[in-house]
Design an enzyme around this catalytic site. Sequence first.
Site, mmCIF file in Angstrom:
data_model
loop_
_atom_site.group_PDB
_atom_site.id
_atom_site.type_symbol
_atom_site.label_atom_id
_atom_site.label_comp_id
_atom_site.label_asym_id
_atom_site.label_seq_id
_atom_site.Cartn_x
_atom_site.Cartn_y
_atom_site.Cartn_z
ATOM 1 N N ASP A 133 -8.412 11.541 0.322
ATOM 2 C CA ASP A 133 -7.955 11.519 -1.055
ATOM 3 C C ASP A 133 -8.492 10.448 -1.629
ATOM 4 O O ASP A 133 -8.639 9.224 -1.458
ATOM 5 C CB ASP A 133 -6.184 10.922 -0.441
ATOM 6 C CG ASP A 133 -5.268 11.103 -1.726
ATOM 7 O OD1 ASP A 133 -5.634 11.773 -2.566
ATOM 8 O OD2 ASP A 133 -4.502 10.277 -1.799
ATOM 9 N N ASP A 192 2.885 10.830 -1.316
ATOM 10 C CA ASP A 192 2.643 9.727 -0.749
ATOM 11 C C ASP A 192 4.128 8.830 -0.974
ATOM 12 O O ASP A 192 4.567 8.382 0.026
ATOM 13 C CB ASP A 192 1.587 9.031 -1.210
ATOM 14 C CG ASP A 192 1.295 7.732 -0.142
ATOM 15 O OD1 ASP A 192 1.870 7.567 0.632
ATOM 16 O OD2 ASP A 192 0.216 7.194 -0.553
HETATM 17 P P1 13P Z 1 2.845 9.885 -5.356
HETATM 18 O O1 13P Z 1 2.700 8.856 -5.752
HETATM 19 O O2 13P Z 1 3.672 10.794 -6.087
HETATM 20 O O3 13P Z 1 3.628 10.263 -4.004
HETATM 21 O O4 13P Z 1 1.484 10.623 -5.250
HETATM 22 C C1 13P Z 1 0.435 10.883 -4.179
HETATM 23 C C2 13P Z 1 -0.872 11.237 -4.641
HETATM 24 O O5 13P Z 1 -1.079 11.873 -5.608
HETATM 25 C C3 13P Z 1 -1.927 10.907 -3.768
HETATM 26 O O6 13P Z 1 -3.222 11.297 -4.016
HETATM 27 O O1 G3H Z 2 -2.770 8.195 -4.954
HETATM 28 C C1 G3H Z 2 -2.675 7.254 -4.241
HETATM 29 C C2 G3H Z 2 -2.148 7.594 -2.941
HETATM 30 O O2 G3H Z 2 -0.747 7.109 -2.983
HETATM 31 C C3 G3H Z 2 -2.688 6.698 -1.848
HETATM 32 O O3 G3H Z 2 -2.336 5.254 -2.100
HETATM 33 O O4 G3H Z 2 -4.492 4.402 -1.943
HETATM 34 O O5 G3H Z 2 -2.323 2.933 -1.614
HETATM 35 O O6 G3H Z 2 -3.306 4.278 0.173
HETATM 36 P P1 G3H Z 2 -3.143 4.135 -1.509
HETATM 37 ZN ZN ZN Z 3 -3.506 10.915 -5.920
#
Ligand code: 13P
Ligand code: G3H
Ligand code: ZN
Length: 311
Positions: free
Chosen positions: A82, A258
């Site tokens: 991600d 997330d």
């Molecule tokens: P949220 O913060 O809305 O859960 O989005 C997660 C996300 O886009 C991770 O890439």
């Molecule tokens: O887009 C972001 C996701 O919620 C991941 O969050 O980078 O804190 O793990 P993080």
């Molecule tokens: Zn994201």
Amino acid sequence: MALVTSTEMFKKAYEGGYAIGAFNVNNMEIIQGITEAAKEEQAPLILQVSSGARKYANHTYLMKLIEAAVIETDLPICVHLDHGDTFELCKSCIDGGFTSVMIDGSHHSFEDNIALTRQVVEYAHDHGVVVEGELGRLEGVEDDVNVSAEDASYTNPEQVQEFVERTGVDSLAIAIGTSHGAYKFKPGTKPQLRFDILEEVEKRLPGFPIVLHGASSVMPEFVDMINKYGGSMPDAIGVPEDMLRRAASMAVCKINIDSDLRLAMTGTIRRYFAENPSHFDPRQYLKPARAAIKEMVRHKLIHVLGCNGKA
Ligand code: 13P
Ligand code: G3H
Ligand code: ZN
């Protein structure tokens, strides 16, 4: 069943008018809660790992936990990076067994985003791995980088065809008004997404899978639980579920979640300690947290994504 790429999942999701849930994972209980729900609902899954998650839990630990989930569930599971921000990070995940990576060049100029994304696509495709690119920029916090409302920008539909053709990406994340984190819309205003942009993108890229980031609903039951048991998140507002269902029925094939996992886990643990102040065995409070994640994910699979029974 082995780990899979998202190619087949997206093809079926596009044709079937539903979306695959891409859930962020950081530890064993989160992986177990998500995958137990998916197994019972026979849903295909994307488990995604941010660079922050990789720093927190270590690549090998997460990979082995996800491999364990594949054995336990016998489901098609795609393991995805991600918000990869460099070629080196994407390469490391590809070399380490991920089946999908995101290269997020959305903070670069159009030409630099294309060049970086193309470089990742060439390496990934040579190794049987698929790539998600991003055009347009979401507001919110990712990996400690805070994108302000002024710096966020909607995707320009006029650019999407050229971006996809010149990079060779397999899916595209677009910005239509969602944002990362728990504070997505101003309190007192009506949440709105630019479905007109999504429609325009869909017209220009027929059959091509689109990704929606920042798609947590910030479920009120968990925000209320946090606020009731000593926390303070009064203005937390997410994307309404009917909007996510609408996006899933259109070209959106991957919906990223997330924050809802974090809220479910934290709310449940806060309640547990309020009700059991003398307990200190982590299994006692992680067990209900894992169960809360499982039921929350089940709800998403059935009522938001529509991917139950599609494994
Ligand atoms: P949220 O913060 O809305 O859960 O989005 C997660 C996300 O886009 C991770 O890439
Ligand atoms: O887009 C972001 C996701 O919620 C991941 O969050 O980078 O804190 O793990 P993080
Ligand atoms: Zn994201």
